[in-house]
Structure formats: C-alpha cells, structure tokens
Design an enzyme around this catalytic site. Structure first.
Site, mmCIF file in Angstrom:
data_model
loop_
_atom_site.group_PDB
_atom_site.id
_atom_site.type_symbol
_atom_site.label_atom_id
_atom_site.label_comp_id
_atom_site.label_asym_id
_atom_site.label_seq_id
_atom_site.Cartn_x
_atom_site.Cartn_y
_atom_site.Cartn_z
ATOM 1 N N GLY A 130 88.244 89.721 40.770
ATOM 2 C CA GLY A 130 87.362 88.952 39.895
ATOM 3 C C GLY A 130 86.780 89.723 38.737
ATOM 4 O O GLY A 130 85.873 89.236 38.048
ATOM 5 N N GLU A 155 91.428 93.627 44.609
ATOM 6 C CA GLU A 155 92.533 92.754 44.235
ATOM 7 C C GLU A 155 92.452 92.322 42.762
ATOM 8 O O GLU A 155 92.261 91.142 42.451
ATOM 9 C CB GLU A 155 92.530 91.503 45.123
ATOM 10 C CG GLU A 155 92.656 91.806 46.601
ATOM 11 C CD GLU A 155 92.362 90.612 47.486
ATOM 12 O OE1 GLU A 155 92.801 90.625 48.640
ATOM 13 O OE2 GLU A 155 91.681 89.663 47.009
ATOM 14 N N GLY A 162 93.686 91.075 39.243
ATOM 15 C CA GLY A 162 94.828 90.335 38.717
ATOM 16 C C GLY A 162 94.660 90.135 37.229
ATOM 17 O O GLY A 162 95.329 90.755 36.412
ATOM 18 N N ARG A 163 93.706 89.263 36.873
ATOM 19 C CA ARG A 163 93.408 88.987 35.471
ATOM 20 C C ARG A 163 93.174 90.272 34.672
ATOM 21 O O ARG A 163 93.641 90.418 33.547
ATOM 22 C CB ARG A 163 92.173 88.095 35.388
ATOM 23 C CG ARG A 163 91.771 87.694 33.979
ATOM 24 C CD ARG A 163 90.341 87.151 33.949
ATOM 25 N NE ARG A 163 90.073 86.211 35.019
ATOM 26 C CZ ARG A 163 90.237 84.902 34.942
ATOM 27 N NH1 ARG A 163 90.671 84.377 33.807
ATOM 28 N NH2 ARG A 163 89.954 84.129 35.969
ATOM 29 N N TYR A 215 89.260 74.728 32.230
ATOM 30 C CA TYR A 215 88.052 75.544 32.408
ATOM 31 C C TYR A 215 87.187 75.653 31.156
ATOM 32 O O TYR A 215 86.238 76.430 31.139
ATOM 33 C CB TYR A 215 88.434 76.978 32.806
ATOM 34 C CG TYR A 215 89.355 77.110 33.973
ATOM 35 C CD1 TYR A 215 89.123 76.419 35.165
ATOM 36 C CD2 TYR A 215 90.462 77.943 33.910
ATOM 37 C CE1 TYR A 215 89.972 76.558 36.245
ATOM 38 C CE2 TYR A 215 91.320 78.091 34.987
ATOM 39 C CZ TYR A 215 91.070 77.395 36.152
ATOM 40 O OH TYR A 215 91.908 77.543 37.218
ATOM 41 N N CYS A 223 100.868 65.003 24.170
ATOM 42 C CA CYS A 223 100.281 63.691 23.860
ATOM 43 C C CYS A 223 99.005 63.493 24.672
ATOM 44 O O CYS A 223 98.928 62.647 25.558
ATOM 45 C CB CYS A 223 101.299 62.594 24.163
ATOM 46 S SG CYS A 223 100.824 60.987 23.514
ATOM 47 N N GLU A 224 98.013 64.303 24.363
ATOM 48 C CA GLU A 224 96.712 64.282 25.016
ATOM 49 C C GLU A 224 95.646 64.683 24.006
ATOM 50 O O GLU A 224 95.780 65.720 23.349
ATOM 51 C CB GLU A 224 96.660 65.293 26.177
ATOM 52 C CG GLU A 224 97.481 64.928 27.386
ATOM 53 C CD GLU A 224 96.818 63.866 28.243
ATOM 54 O OE1 GLU A 224 95.613 63.601 28.061
ATOM 55 O OE2 GLU A 224 97.521 63.289 29.088
ATOM 56 N N TYR A 282 97.300 83.744 34.061
ATOM 57 C CA TYR A 282 97.303 82.340 34.446
ATOM 58 C C TYR A 282 97.973 81.401 33.443
ATOM 59 O O TYR A 282 98.207 80.240 33.766
ATOM 60 C CB TYR A 282 95.886 81.848 34.775
ATOM 61 C CG TYR A 282 95.286 82.618 35.918
ATOM 62 C CD1 TYR A 282 95.726 82.419 37.219
ATOM 63 C CD2 TYR A 282 94.325 83.599 35.690
ATOM 64 C CE1 TYR A 282 95.223 83.161 38.265
ATOM 65 C CE2 TYR A 282 93.811 84.350 36.742
ATOM 66 C CZ TYR A 282 94.259 84.128 38.017
ATOM 67 O OH TYR A 282 93.762 84.867 39.056
#
Length: 444
Positions: A249, A291, A293-294, A335, A362-363, A391
């Site tokens: 994190g 751990e 990651g990011r 997010y 198309c959003e 991600y």
C-alpha cells in the site's frame, strides 16, 4: 508533467523514456501504448531490499503482481530476487509460465476455487494467504488428497482505517477480506488452522489499504497484530509462527498534490514498530514480509495516445479526445484517479490552454483528465500520461470492442515489445456463432 526515472525531454523537444524517443516508440508500436521504464522498476525493487538490509531483520519483499502481471514482468521480478504475490489462477499460470520459482509465490484472494488451489498445490508454491474458514477447510482437504502440507498465513482485518479511497481501504473490519479480530473470528481461525490436517500455520498477514502516505496506520496495525501473534503462540499452540506480513500500500506520486514518503522511511518505520512490539512481548523477531506493487510499477509506466477530435464549448470547457480512455485506464472512472499529462512531441512548448482529455468510449464518464494545462493541442499530437504503470494494463478491457494496447519495456536506448497489440481478430477469437444462427444470416 513530473518526469520519473529515466524520463527526460531530449534535444528535439520530445519526451524520452529509457533513452528512447517517444515519437519513435509511436512510429514503431502505435498508440495507445503502455511504456515501462525498466531501469526505474529495477531501481525501486533494489531500493526496497537495500532498505531492509539496514534493519537487521529477516525479510522478504514480494511483488504484488495484481498491479501489473505479464511474463516479462515476472522474469524481471525473478531477476531482482523478489518473491511474488498472485491472486488468481491466471496470475499463477503467468508466473509459472515465466519459470518463476514456485517456492517464492504467495497465493492471495478471498474466494480461491478448488481448481486454483489444486493448481497451486501441484506447483508447490511457497504459501497460501488464507482469507476465510471455507478456504481453510477446502485447502486442508485438497492438500491431504495430494499428500502435501501447505504453509499458510491467516489474513487478519485489524480494524485499522487509513486515509485512502473507500474501494482500496482493506484493513477495516467491514471488509470482504480477512478474519476480523473483534468478533473472535481470528482467534477461531488460528485454533482451527492448528488442528487442520494438510496445513501448517506459519504466519499472520494484514493489509490496511493502498496509496498510503504516512506510517501511523502501519504502526498501529503492527502493534495490534503483534499482540495477536503472541496470543497465538502462547495460548493457542501456534508453534510454527515465524512470518509477519504487513502487506503493502505504499503511495506514489500521481500529481503534485501527492506527497509519498521515501522507501527508506516506510521500511524504517515498519522495522522499528516490529522490533518495539516484539521486544515488549518478549518474542523472537519474525521474518517480516512486505508486498509492494503500485510503488514498483506505478511511476515506471507512461501511456502514449494520439490526439484526435476536439470540442470547444465557449465559456464552459474544451474537450480533447484521444484514441484510448477507460478501456485502457478505468481508474478515473472507478476511483476518481487524477493524472498528469504532456504533449510528448512538443514537450518544450509552454502551456497555453486548459483542456479536458476525453476517451473514445461511448460513455460520458470516459474522461482521463479534467483541466489539463497544455500547449494548443492539435490532431495528431502525442499525449503522454504519466504514472500509469499500476492497474492500467491489469484492468484494461475490450469495452466497445476496443483492442487492448501493446506494452513495451524501454532501457538504455532499446525498446522491447512484451505484450503484442490486440487485433480485431484477437477480440473476436473466442466468440462462437451457433450453427442455428448461421443459416441465411451471414450471407455475403
């Protein structure tokens, strides 16, 4: 846009990453394109290990592959001597296909299927991070069937909340992850694990969330879990406990508003807290696992797009559209993630307008960046969005039947393709049309 790692503006006024001109990358590989700074990823992994070496504790750094998982990334992690976290059969398969040492693989996840567990047991992975009673019983039974004993860590929900987005805060009691302490579930899990054939309880795990910019949450969680660790050893016969996993994190910089700590600061705080807690409890220091990651891949990634249409609403907003968006980066929609960008082919030009970067899906919610300050944007410009390594590829989809981008690693002036760009044939490759729908419908 802040330049991370080896990124720089070269003498041509172009963004350069890993010694490779971004315009050359676009010419060779097209857009959208995920570009990863290999040296920055290696340097970050080495920085984590170097920080731990100063603590005197036994440690393991495990890369959280959910952030970005490909065959090449698994090989890179193996070369740097890190362990690997996986959370699905697909990530495990990728690691094994990359010849990653199975004994260094940890399997996470709140709903591992029997097939995934059997796959992991057959591979001889290092440990399972067990999330619930169903999994504990299932893992034990399947391990007995295979004639093996699986090392497990119990994931705890320590009740610690950190200041991050609700969807990535995972340490609180009201979470789908882990055994919570206050209800007695964690105590029961320890007792059950000790008695379950086919498993060996070797550690405890907690993860309080992601994109964390302070150390207080880690310190509080460590103190809580350490007390529980002592009870497990002294009262509930968990005599094989040696591993203390504090999760990951660690935050990164996406924009100038973000102020992450240095790697050394995170590790020093964690190590100090572990030592203080275990000294106070009169216990031998455990092996401490983290751990990240990011923080290993996030800043190392840059996504390159080609600018297309624009729409100027006087007095309201100017929209600039690119040939990607939420299909290759859903994080702004999920997010409210915020990014920085620059024109990679006109990197020395002074910003002269404020525009909002729209995706092609198309959003209405397919917006990559609101209110980006850029030079007067023209169709055909190359837009570089920074810090997209974590991600983005992992969450990419074929929404609107958009083909997923290619991925390249760049280092020392070389660019290596590590994931090929999908073709439209790739997008439909798994489709099947029943014979009853073929008659007279698809005639030329």
């Amino acid at each position: 846009m802040f330049l991370h790692g080896t990124s720089r503006v070269n003498e041509k006024g172009h963004l350069e990453i890993g010694g490779v001109d971004s315009t050359e990358l676009v010419s060779k590989f097209g857009t959208p394109l995920y570009v990863f700074d290999e040296q920055l990823m290696r340097d970050t992994m080495r920085a984590y290990k170097a920080a731990w070496e100063t603590t005197g504790l036994r440690y393991e750094v495990a890369y959280a592959s959910k952030a970005f998982c490909t065959l090449a990334m698994c090989r890179l992690v193996a070369e740097e001597g890190l362990a690997l976290d996986v959370v699905s059969g697909g990530e495990l398969h990728t690691a094994l296909k990359a010849n990653f040492p199975p004994e260094l693989i940890h399997f996470h996840g709140n709903n591992k299927t029997p097939d995934e567990i059997e796959q992991a047991l057959a591979a001889g992975i290092g440990a399972f991070v067990v999330d619930n009673f169903h999994e504990l019983a299932l893992l034990g039974a399947l391990a007995v069937q295979q004639g093996v004993v699986a090392d497990v860590l119990l994931r705890l929900a320590p009740g610690v909340e950190v200041h991050t987005h609700e969807y990535i805060s995972t340490g609180k009691e009201d979470s789908k992850f882990g055994f919570d302490l206050s209800s007695g579930a964690a105590e029961q899990a320890v007792k059950q694990a000790v008695q379950t054939k086919g498993v060996r309880l070797v550690g405890l795990h907690s993860h309080i969330g992601s994109q964390i910019f302070e150390t207080e949450g880690f310190k509080l969680a460590i103190d809580i879990v350490a007390k529980f660790y002592a009870q497990a050893v002294q009262e509930w016969a968990a005599q094989d406990l040696t591993v203390f996993n504090v999760g990951g994190g660690f935050g990164i910089r996406y924009t100038e508003e973000d102020a992450p700590l240095q790697i050394q600061e995170y590790i020093e705080a964690i190590a100090t807290a572990v030592k203080a807690s275990f000294d106070r409890l009169g216990l031998e220091y455990p092996e401490v696992v983290i751990e990240p990651g990011r923080s290993i891949v996030g800043n190392a990634g840059t996504t390159l797009y080609t600018v297309g249409s624009s729409k100027d609403i006087p007095g309201v907003r100017k929209y600039v559209s690119v040939n990607g968006g939420m299909a290759d980066n859903p994080r702004p929609a999920l997010y409210q993630a915020v990014y920085e960008a620059m024109l990679a082919n006109r990197a020395t030009e002074v910003p002269s307008e404020v525009v909002s970067i729209a995706g092609k899906a198309c959003e209405s919610g397919d917006m990559l960046i609101w209110d980006a300050k850029l030079p007067a944007v023209q169709a055909g410009d190359i837009l570089a969005v920074s810090s997209t390594g974590a991600y983005n590829y992992s969450m990419a989809s074929n929404y609107n039947r958009i083909a997923r981008p290619a991925v390249v690693f760049v280092q020392n002036g070389h660019a290596d393709l590590v994931v090929k760009r999908e073709s439209y044939d790739d997008v439909v490759a798994l489709d099947i049309v029943p014979a009853r729908l073929m008659n007279g419908v698809l005639s030329k």
